[in-house]
Scaffold this motif. Structure first.
Motif, PDB file in Angstrom:
ATOM      1  N   UNK A 303       0.804  -1.225   0.000  1.00  0.00           N
ATOM      2  CA  UNK A 303       0.000   0.000   0.000  1.00  0.00           C
ATOM      3  C   UNK A 303       0.835   1.273   0.000  1.00  0.00           C
ATOM      4  N   UNK A 304       1.814   1.340   0.884  1.00  0.00           N
ATOM      5  CA  UNK A 304       2.539   2.587   1.108  1.00  0.00           C
ATOM      6  C   UNK A 304       3.946   2.545   0.509  1.00  0.00           C
ATOM      7  N   UNK A 305       4.393   3.698   0.007  1.00  0.00           N
ATOM      8  CA  UNK A 305       5.780   3.858  -0.389  1.00  0.00           C
ATOM      9  C   UNK A 305       6.167   5.324  -0.244  1.00  0.00           C
ATOM     10  N   UNK A 306       7.469   5.592  -0.260  1.00  0.00           N
ATOM     11  CA  UNK A 306       7.961   6.964  -0.193  1.00  0.00           C
ATOM     12  C   UNK A 306       8.779   7.264  -1.442  1.00  0.00           C
ATOM     13  N   UNK A 307       8.889   8.550  -1.765  1.00  0.00           N
ATOM     14  CA  UNK A 307       9.665   8.974  -2.929  1.00  0.00           C
ATOM     15  C   UNK A 307      10.452  10.226  -2.591  1.00  0.00           C
ATOM     16  N   UNK A 308      11.688  10.280  -3.079  1.00  0.00           N
ATOM     17  CA  UNK A 308      12.494  11.492  -3.009  1.00  0.00           C
ATOM     18  C   UNK A 308      12.372  12.241  -4.326  1.00  0.00           C
ATOM     19  N   UNK A 309      12.426  13.553  -4.275  1.00  0.00           N
ATOM     20  CA  UNK A 309      12.233  14.340  -5.491  1.00  0.00           C
ATOM     21  C   UNK A 309      13.170  15.536  -5.545  1.00  0.00           C
ATOM     22  N   UNK A 310      13.407  15.990  -6.757  1.00  0.00           N
ATOM     23  CA  UNK A 310      14.217  17.183  -6.984  1.00  0.00           C
ATOM     24  C   UNK A 310      13.496  18.457  -6.538  1.00  0.00           C
ATOM     25  N   UNK A 311      12.237  18.349  -6.134  1.00  0.00           N
ATOM     26  CA  UNK A 311      11.561  19.505  -5.536  1.00  0.00           C
ATOM     27  C   UNK A 311      11.921  19.650  -4.054  1.00  0.00           C
ATOM     28  N   UNK A 312      12.934  18.895  -3.605  1.00  0.00           N
ATOM     29  CA  UNK A 312      13.512  18.977  -2.261  1.00  0.00           C
ATOM     30  C   UNK A 312      12.593  18.422  -1.180  1.00  0.00           C
ATOM     31  N   UNK A 313      11.764  17.449  -1.535  1.00  0.00           N
ATOM     32  CA  UNK A 313      10.880  16.831  -0.552  1.00  0.00           C
ATOM     33  C   UNK A 313      10.910  15.314  -0.683  1.00  0.00           C
ATOM     34  N   UNK A 314      10.521  14.666   0.414  1.00  0.00           N
ATOM     35  CA  UNK A 314      10.157  13.245   0.398  1.00  0.00           C
ATOM     36  C   UNK A 314       8.656  13.176   0.641  1.00  0.00           C
ATOM     37  N   UNK A 315       7.960  12.367  -0.133  1.00  0.00           N
ATOM     38  CA  UNK A 315       6.519  12.220   0.051  1.00  0.00           C
ATOM     39  C   UNK A 315       6.163  10.776   0.377  1.00  0.00           C
ATOM     40  N   UNK A 316       5.141  10.632   1.217  1.00  0.00           N
ATOM     41  CA  UNK A 316       4.571   9.332   1.560  1.00  0.00           C
ATOM     42  C   UNK A 316       3.286   9.144   0.772  1.00  0.00           C
ATOM     43  N   UNK A 317       3.139   7.958   0.141  1.00  0.00           N
ATOM     44  CA  UNK A 317       1.996   7.694  -0.731  1.00  0.00           C
ATOM     45  C   UNK A 317       1.236   6.448  -0.287  1.00  0.00           C
ATOM     46  N   UNK A 318      -0.057   6.446  -0.554  1.00  0.00           N
ATOM     47  CA  UNK A 318      -0.925   5.278  -0.391  1.00  0.00           C
ATOM     48  C   UNK A 318      -1.515   4.989  -1.764  1.00  0.00           C
ATOM     49  N   UNK A 356      -2.243  17.222  -5.450  1.00  0.00           N
ATOM     50  CA  UNK A 356      -1.326  16.418  -4.648  1.00  0.00           C
ATOM     51  C   UNK A 356      -2.084  15.288  -3.944  1.00  0.00           C
ATOM     52  N   UNK A 357      -1.736  14.048  -4.258  1.00  0.00           N
ATOM     53  CA  UNK A 357      -2.395  12.880  -3.684  1.00  0.00           C
ATOM     54  C   UNK A 357      -1.551  12.205  -2.600  1.00  0.00           C
ATOM     55  N   UNK A 358      -0.463  12.830  -2.185  1.00  0.00           N
ATOM     56  CA  UNK A 358       0.396  12.216  -1.180  1.00  0.00           C
ATOM     57  C   UNK A 358      -0.258  12.255   0.199  1.00  0.00           C
ATOM     58  N   UNK A 359       0.192  11.355   1.069  1.00  0.00           N
ATOM     59  CA  UNK A 359      -0.306  11.296   2.440  1.00  0.00           C
ATOM     60  C   UNK A 359       0.403  12.319   3.316  1.00  0.00           C
ATOM     61  N   UNK A 360       1.708  12.494   3.092  1.00  0.00           N
ATOM     62  CA  UNK A 360       2.500  13.432   3.898  1.00  0.00           C
ATOM     63  C   UNK A 360       3.728  13.866   3.114  1.00  0.00           C
ATOM     64  N   UNK A 361       4.287  15.022   3.506  1.00  0.00           N
ATOM     65  CA  UNK A 361       5.475  15.569   2.866  1.00  0.00           C
ATOM     66  C   UNK A 361       6.509  15.905   3.932  1.00  0.00           C
ATOM     67  N   UNK A 362       7.764  15.506   3.683  1.00  0.00           N
ATOM     68  CA  UNK A 362       8.858  15.712   4.633  1.00  0.00           C
ATOM     69  C   UNK A 362       9.906  16.618   3.985  1.00  0.00           C
ATOM     70  N   UNK A 363      10.281  17.679   4.705  1.00  0.00           N
ATOM     71  CA  UNK A 363      11.194  18.679   4.153  1.00  0.00           C
ATOM     72  C   UNK A 363      12.363  18.931   5.097  1.00  0.00           C
TER      73      UNK A 363
END
Length: 465
Positions: A303-318, A356-363
């Motif tokens: 169900x869940x995964x995380x992604x790192x991005x060049x927009x300088x964030x990590x996002x949590x997805x469902x 934005x469909x992410x569950x959370x964003x980490x900066x």
């Protein structure tokens, strides 16, 4: 002289300060994290009088000795509750230093081996149980620019490595020979991922073994995902998956049916292999990043995964929030930048994706110059209650999944940290940096070498992999 610092050596819910006061996360992932990292409910009889959180280790030990759980031992959640507060943030020590940038550092599934890949054609496998000594020193074949990725097979018998070519090479780790020079001291068989045999047609950025070790999945610069059948020794599938480089691929869980991919087209996509052969389409899209995706790590629950991005964030997805189509394009930007040599524009930091469909964003960390990686912390020792990532600003960042707090910032290196890996059973973390060093972080005062060796040996005696 090198200097290092840290924010905290011990994580406590009473001291966590959210990065963003508006940070919210859905109830399900909060509950799952609590179940995996909280004390067993059958121990509550002994723990009810304790008002402190997390529950002190001495109280947990007393409950175990009194056998309130009825199991005579700690549950996996109990272990996570005790171990998860001891973060590997102190006593940085150098494992190795080469003459080129370190791009990859990954523990094996059982934590007995560490793989480190360097730009200068070298891959080293360290035996963690034997004082971190070099077990295999590999001189890579047909290297172009750098090692982009490595992967150990689930049985830890074979290592594959990729570079900026369509060829993936495979090495037998169990030959007993330390010095492995490609096709000189040992054969490094190549696996050709190109469809037409053109070895200059694209580059491979990411490669993973399936759980059963029978397949490899890879992402390339030709916008495609590739699946290689190791038993048949041939390319089994090519999916034209994105409209830009596919920087990262991952399996959703141990079944191998569902895959995640991330691209420079700013999208994360979900693929069901049981359907894609017939339709050629993804099972769904996940929008929210404003720039390209550099890495994806699955929580392993499908169900869940995380992604790192060049927009300088990590996002949590469902993936249950995914859409069948992309609702809109990424918001128009009024700046021109290239992450390979420019800083991220200040005016872009406050932009938000309208869908934005992410569950959370980490900066807090910095994703520049290279495909910097992020991960969930281990299940056994932390209950996956943390997310950790390398950073261009020479640090490793550790975030609390539920609160979004930056609970630790590991600073010691002199250059960007592309990859890092948390030992699966012990509070030890390894970081690999462009300053040529591979470094080990531990919890204060822990005899890591003997403890890791003891833990691994115990699991083998109990029949675990």
């Amino acid at each position: 002289m090198r200097r290092w610092r840290l924010n905290r050596s011990r994580a406590s819910s009473s001291t966590l300060v959210p990065v963003d006061a508006t940070f919210t996360i859905d109830d399900e992932i909060s509950q799952l994290t609590k179940l995996q990292s909280g004390p067993c409910t059958s121990n509550l009889k002994a723990l009810r009088s304790c008002r402190r959180m997390p529950i002190p280790t001495t109280t947990m030990l007393l409950a175990r000795e009194a056998n309130y759980s009825g199991q005579g031992r700690f549950s996996s959640a109990d272990c996570s509750h005790v171990l998860g507060r001891y973060l590997p943030v102190n006593s940085p020590s150098q494992i190795d230093r080469m003459n080129s940038e370190a791009y990859v550092s990954q523990f094996s599934i059982d934590g007995s081996l560490l793989v480190a890949g360097f730009q200068g054609s070298r891959i080293r496998i360290y035996n963690v149980d034997n004082g971190w000594k070099v077990q295999k020193d590999i001189n890579a074949q047909s290297l172009r620019w750098t090692i982009t990725d490595t992967a150990l097979s689930p049985d830890q018998r074979h290592l594959v490595y990729s570079s900026l070519t369509p060829l993936v090479h495979i090495v037998n780790v169990r030959t007993g020979m330390t010095d492995s020079q490609a096709n000189i001291t040992e054969i490094h068989e190549h696996l050709d991922f190109s469809v037409d045999g053109d070895r200059d047609s694209f580059n491979i950025f990411s490669i993973k073994f399936s759980t059963d070790g029978r397949e490899l999945v890879a992402g390339g610069s030709d916008d495609s995902i590739y699946v290689y059948d190791l038993e048949a020794n041939k390319l089994a599938m090519r999916i034209i998956a994105h409209t830009d480089d596919v920087n990262t691929v991952s399996f959703a869980d141990e079944t191998g049916h569902v895959m995640f991919s991330g691209s420079d087209d700013n999208l994360c996509k979900v693929w069901d292999r049981r359907c894609v052969a017939a339709t050629g389409n993804p099972a769904g899209f996940l929008e929210g990043h404003l720039e390209g995706i550099t890495f994806i790590d699955s929580r392993g629950d499908g169900h869940y995964f995380i992604s790192n991005s060049k927009d300088q964030t990590t996002k949590l997805w469902d993936i249950r929030r995914m859409s069948s189509t992309t609702k809109s394009r990424t918001p128009r930007t009024y700046y021109d930048w290239d992450y390979r040599w420019m800083d991220y524009p200040a005016e872009a930091r406050n932009q938000k994706h309208p869908c934005d469909r992410s569950v959370a964003t980490y900066k807090g960390h910095s994703v520049l110059r290279t495909l910097i990686r992020c991960y969930f912390s281990p299940t056994h020792s932390t209950g996956q209650k943390y997310i950790y990532t390398g950073s261009f600003d020479k640090c490793v960042y550790i975030y609390d999944v539920v609160t979004g707090a930056n609970v630790a910032k590991l600073a010691w290196h002199n250059d960007a940290i592309r990859d890092c890996s948390w030992h699966p059973y012990y509070p030890v973390l390894v970081s690999s940096s462009w300053d040529h060093a591979v470094t080990r972080w531990e919890f204060p005062g822990s005899p890591a070498d003997s403890a890791v060796k003891r833990k691994t040996s115990q699991r083998r005696r109990e029949g675990h992999p």
